[in-house]
Design an enzyme around this catalytic site. Sequence first.
Site, short mmCIF file in Angstrom:
data_model
loop_
_atom_site.label_atom_id
_atom_site.label_comp_id
_atom_site.label_asym_id
_atom_site.label_seq_id
_atom_site.Cartn_x
_atom_site.Cartn_y
_atom_site.Cartn_z
N GLU A 176 -74.78 -10.49 -59.92
CA GLU A 176 -73.67 -10.86 -59.68
C GLU A 176 -72.39 -10.53 -59.25
O GLU A 176 -71.45 -10.38 -59.71
CB GLU A 176 -73.66 -11.84 -60.53
CG GLU A 176 -74.11 -12.94 -60.68
CD GLU A 176 -74.12 -14.02 -62.44
OE1 GLU A 176 -73.32 -13.64 -63.01
OE2 GLU A 176 -74.51 -15.24 -61.85
N HIS A 415 -81.44 -29.24 -68.58
CA HIS A 415 -81.25 -28.07 -68.47
C HIS A 415 -81.94 -27.40 -69.95
O HIS A 415 -81.71 -27.67 -70.84
CB HIS A 415 -79.17 -27.47 -69.00
CG HIS A 415 -78.65 -26.66 -68.87
ND1 HIS A 415 -78.10 -25.58 -69.69
CD2 HIS A 415 -78.83 -25.64 -68.24
CE1 HIS A 415 -77.80 -24.60 -69.47
NE2 HIS A 415 -78.57 -24.17 -68.12
N HIS A 485 -81.50 -19.84 -62.37
CA HIS A 485 -80.32 -18.99 -62.99
C HIS A 485 -80.19 -17.84 -63.39
O HIS A 485 -81.04 -18.09 -64.41
CB HIS A 485 -79.15 -20.20 -63.44
CG HIS A 485 -78.43 -21.02 -62.45
ND1 HIS A 485 -76.83 -21.04 -62.00
CD2 HIS A 485 -78.76 -22.02 -61.61
CE1 HIS A 485 -76.96 -21.82 -60.80
NE2 HIS A 485 -78.19 -22.58 -60.87
N GLU A 486 -79.42 -17.02 -63.44
CA GLU A 486 -79.79 -15.33 -63.60
C GLU A 486 -80.80 -15.06 -63.70
O GLU A 486 -82.16 -14.85 -64.43
CB GLU A 486 -79.52 -15.48 -65.23
CG GLU A 486 -77.37 -15.39 -65.85
CD GLU A 486 -77.51 -16.66 -65.85
OE1 GLU A 486 -76.64 -17.68 -65.16
OE2 GLU A 486 -78.24 -17.40 -65.87
N GLU A 504 -80.34 -19.69 -58.62
CA GLU A 504 -78.98 -18.42 -58.73
C GLU A 504 -79.14 -17.39 -58.05
O GLU A 504 -78.73 -17.41 -56.23
CB GLU A 504 -78.58 -18.07 -59.92
CG GLU A 504 -76.69 -18.27 -59.41
CD GLU A 504 -76.30 -18.03 -61.11
OE1 GLU A 504 -75.08 -18.66 -61.36
OE2 GLU A 504 -76.90 -17.86 -61.45
N GLU A 510 -68.45 -20.66 -60.38
CA GLU A 510 -67.72 -20.63 -60.88
C GLU A 510 -67.81 -19.04 -61.07
O GLU A 510 -66.55 -19.59 -62.14
CB GLU A 510 -69.18 -20.90 -62.85
CG GLU A 510 -70.49 -19.59 -62.49
CD GLU A 510 -71.40 -19.38 -61.90
OE1 GLU A 510 -71.91 -18.82 -62.04
OE2 GLU A 510 -71.36 -20.23 -60.97
#
Length: 705
Positions: A176, A415, A485-486, A504, A510
């Site tokens: 990121e 989730h 994600h991550e 992601e 975000e």
Amino acid sequence: MKIYLSILSILCLLSCNSSEEKREFKAVSPDGTIEVSFNVTQEGKPYYLVMNNKNVVIDTSYLGFEFKDAPNFEKNFIIKKSLTETHKETWQMPWGEQDTVQNNYKKLKVFLQEKVSPERFLNIVFRVYDDGIGFRYEFPKQARLSEVEILDEHTQFNLTQDYKTFWIPGDWDIYEHLYSTTKLSKVDAVKYAEHVNLAQTYIPENAVNTPVTMVGENGMHLSFHEAALLDYSGMTLKVDTENLKLESNLVGSKNTDYKVKRSLPFNTPWRTIQITDNAPDLIESNLIVNLNEPNKLGDVSWFKPMKYTGVWWEMHLGKSSWDYGMEMKDGKWTDTGKAHGKHGATTENVKNFIDFSARNNIGGVLVEGWNTGWERWIGFEDREGVFDFVTTYPDYDIDEVVRYGKEKGVDIIMHHETSAATETYEKQQDTAYALMQKYGMHVVKSGYVGKILPKGEYHHGQYMVNQYNNAAIKAAKYEVAVNAHEPIKATGLRRTYPNIISREGLRGQEFNAWAEDGGNPPEHLPIVAFTRMLAGPIDFTPGIFNIKFDEYKKDNQVNTTLAQQLALYVVIYSPIQMAADLVEHYEANPEPLQFIKDVGVDWEKTKVLNGEVGEYVTIARKERVTGNWFLGSITDENPRDLEIKFDFLDSNQDYEAIIYKDAKNAHWNDNPLALDIEKIIINKSTILTLNLAEGGGCAISIIKK
């Protein structure tokens, strides 16, 4: 799924002894433009060289391994024999950027053996495509070697010029970072070692993560990555800024004194170099996905590409929260009557998203914060055992939500935030996936925010590579598709396991809501399209209409125009695309919302019409089933006038084009919502000029008449 014929013709089989070591071992791409040469030196050091149009692209580059408690694989090899093959194949994507994929290449396989004790064996395989190469090491079964503990892999890429390079640091824990644009000789990754906006980060040396894309003075474009990352450590590329050389540096662990441990036989991931004469061809390349094995899951029609909304963006804005306000007592989360009243995942709120989705051709709703444990999900060392992946908060009735969604024709997307507590998640996976199967949920978004538990592991090491991949492989048994994600990097495994649908693996939307450095600059996505997107689908969560969101965060905003947010549904590919903003912001803007209602998510064809890395890109995609086309064009902080030819359209067919474009006074910061909408009739001979504002874009629905 259709099964296409694979034609494999063996062109030559050469048996070579040590007296023949000076023979050149080559493979040339089907169109003759790219050539790979392989040999060993007088010391027996393996090396390769790559040429494009007779020009050296990768000069003499050595190959080898450093082992624990065993002699290294670096020299004293002889070439026992080599094999060359021609491969022609057409295979069908169950979902993707196109319906069918051509997989045509020339193959060179070289069989090496040490000429000194212990006389171990190693094979190196090259596949040479018209748009690049892939190569990997194969450790065959052998009597003198049964297991290896790899301290590092020494794969070199010796470059011939100081390329303009688009890179992020070789962080062992996170992707990121914002992209930097420098000459290769100016790469300085370690200066990002302490990054204020990242939950975890570890950058041990001057290395970059992949895909890393480069542009040469003569217009040559290179992108370095890897394919088929299975039971191995992720690869970063160490940068020798003085000699313009890259060398593989595997992600390690504090818990072992090796980076990879494998039993023989095994193959490493493919090391890949995409080589094109222009930027658009990088995006159109299928090299990464082609280097993966065919579908092992069979029929995956239970997964349907879709758009989705959900309880997500509102938490980043601070409108609501993931946690309910429970307390841990006697090892259980207990409602003590102290709920703060800001919990987002309530039955009522989710029903609101379901109603909106049902009205607007949106197939799913993501619900984050539905399960107990969010009160201690990050920042605590004792995160193991915190999350429960089947127990809901008191104000979320999962039975009612699922029933209501089915009544409205809207799926619920599960989730699973693991908080990087891998042992807890691994123990609960079967139960969690079984719950999804019970409710007919076919998609889960997983998260791994925080430092990995057990301590000492990194997100991109062999331990976590296996965690991510094994979770997805297990999910397939329950007809569950995974959007991670991550994550670990995308390496084309979606071909082998088509339930690995998106991820992601970049600095996402975000960051615009909470980053202290101003969020993602306008150049971010025109870089992402030619770097991260080359690896595979991205869950970027586009579609923010309330660009400034001053009522929530006055110091943050999205740094694009509204037109660009629409264009991202075409430019940034994923088989699941989120309409990420709040329901009230969409309902206040019904005209641009129409594009989100119309745009497809599953494609028959993709055409990259123009682009330059970090500057702009225009992509058109043809929707499966309907045959309608959609076009997206985005630019960086500079305005652009781009001429677009629509010669990709069907002959003798008129289309209604609904054009969502930046108004004349639009600007990503000064006037981001200025949008004009125009309807015209176009056909194959139409030529239009798109006028993109600073940080702007254009989105076009092209519907058959």
